[in-house]
Scaffold this active site. Sequence first.
Site, PDB file in Angstrom:
ATOM      1  N   ASP A  99       0.814  -1.207   0.000  1.00 24.32           N
ATOM      2  CA  ASP A  99       0.000   0.000   0.000  1.00 24.32           C
ATOM      3  C   ASP A  99       0.856   1.269   0.000  1.00 24.32           C
ATOM      4  O   ASP A  99       0.864   2.017  -0.974  1.00 24.32           O
ATOM      5  CB  ASP A  99      -0.983  -0.002   1.177  1.00 24.32           C
ATOM      6  CG  ASP A  99      -2.001   1.121   1.058  1.00 24.32           C
ATOM      7  OD1 ASP A  99      -2.318   1.519  -0.080  1.00 24.32           O
ATOM      8  OD2 ASP A  99      -2.493   1.599   2.091  1.00 24.32           O
ATOM      9  N   CYS A 153      -8.992  -3.276 -20.124  1.00 27.76           N
ATOM     10  CA  CYS A 153     -10.073  -4.194 -19.802  1.00 27.76           C
ATOM     11  C   CYS A 153     -11.038  -4.269 -20.984  1.00 27.76           C
ATOM     12  O   CYS A 153     -10.727  -3.814 -22.079  1.00 27.76           O
ATOM     13  CB  CYS A 153     -10.800  -3.730 -18.541  1.00 27.76           C
ATOM     14  SG  CYS A 153     -11.622  -2.138 -18.735  1.00 27.76           S
ATOM     15  N   CYS A 156     -16.224  -1.780 -21.417  1.00 28.92           N
ATOM     16  CA  CYS A 156     -17.682  -1.689 -21.549  1.00 28.92           C
ATOM     17  C   CYS A 156     -18.255  -0.406 -20.949  1.00 28.92           C
ATOM     18  O   CYS A 156     -19.359   0.016 -21.294  1.00 28.92           O
ATOM     19  CB  CYS A 156     -18.348  -2.907 -20.915  1.00 28.92           C
ATOM     20  SG  CYS A 156     -18.145  -3.009 -19.118  1.00 28.92           S
ATOM     21  N   CYS A 159     -18.643   0.484 -15.230  1.00 29.54           N
ATOM     22  CA  CYS A 159     -18.179   1.093 -13.980  1.00 29.54           C
ATOM     23  C   CYS A 159     -18.359   2.605 -14.023  1.00 29.54           C
ATOM     24  O   CYS A 159     -18.711   3.230 -13.009  1.00 29.54           O
ATOM     25  CB  CYS A 159     -16.724   0.725 -13.701  1.00 29.54           C
ATOM     26  SG  CYS A 159     -15.550   1.215 -14.991  1.00 29.54           S
ATOM     27  N   CYS A 163     -20.887   4.602 -11.321  1.00 24.56           N
ATOM     28  CA  CYS A 163     -20.230   5.412 -10.285  1.00 24.56           C
ATOM     29  C   CYS A 163     -21.193   6.489  -9.787  1.00 24.56           C
ATOM     30  O   CYS A 163     -21.638   7.339 -10.562  1.00 24.56           O
ATOM     31  CB  CYS A 163     -18.960   6.055 -10.829  1.00 24.56           C
ATOM     32  SG  CYS A 163     -18.094   7.080  -9.601  1.00 24.56           S
ATOM     33  N   CYS A 206     -16.425   1.727  -0.921  1.00 22.18           N
ATOM     34  CA  CYS A 206     -17.438   1.607  -1.972  1.00 22.18           C
ATOM     35  C   CYS A 206     -17.017   0.482  -2.916  1.00 22.18           C
ATOM     36  O   CYS A 206     -15.843   0.395  -3.300  1.00 22.18           O
ATOM     37  CB  CYS A 206     -17.567   2.917  -2.740  1.00 22.18           C
ATOM     38  SG  CYS A 206     -18.782   2.873  -4.090  1.00 22.18           S
TER      39      CYS A 206
END
Length: 269
Positions: A99, A153, A156, A159, A163, A206
């Site tokens: 992280d 990706c 499409c 996402c 959102c 989320c």
Amino acid sequence: MNLAEIMDSVSPLWGICPFAELESELIACRAKSRLPDFPQSVIVACFPYLLGNENYIDSNISKYAAVPDYHAVVTARLNSACEKLAELYPNESFAPFADNSPVPEVRAACAAGLGVRGMNSLLITEKYGSYVFIGEIVTTLQIPCEPAKEKPCLGCGKCLEACPSGALSRSGFDKSKCLSEITQRKGELTDSEKNLMLECGCVWGCDICQDVCPMNKDAAVTEINEFLSSPVARISSGCEIKGRAYEWRGRKVIERNIALFEERKENTQ
């Protein structure tokens, strides 16, 4: 044990990319000082965290926060790998990062052939989808590898459409608008930010952009014992925060968020 056996023992999905592939994109942070001199390779490891659906019934926090704090789990596993690798290669250095890393993690994972970058900026792996934590070991050991070309990706746009805050768009990701970021923000939230949280029903994090992603449809559940040991997917006022992903922000923020939902419940009764 050889290098492959060592990494297999700490992560179900890992790969290697040359450090030079990432050198121009390093992130300025305090952890950057821990990079070894003359690094040659980056070992990138993924740690899946998705649980079975039964664990998310009546959940009010993000899936990544339902498992024990990934910082501790990933760091412990990477430290174990580094100790074993140092024994195997006593003349080399190995530095683990989780992280808080100078390494651009998604970029590194893509370069190591572990997945593709989603339109939501997350890594999407073939087996575990985007429900993975990423960790790295930067080493002076030169490990033969063929850097993979970063791939997109499906594109499409689901996402982006889903959102709730408009943080995602075809022009990029605006972190300041992200609901997950808002739930972690200190201080007083605006009325619009509070309403956004209430609308989405999540007191921390989320998952919307991940849950609508078709590449996550058949994501495999985790086999990491530490994540399976004590999941908590719903929290309330006064809950234990030690050893959880939201502990780092302190109790005030998570209690503020919980109180927001409790106030609404009282007002509707």
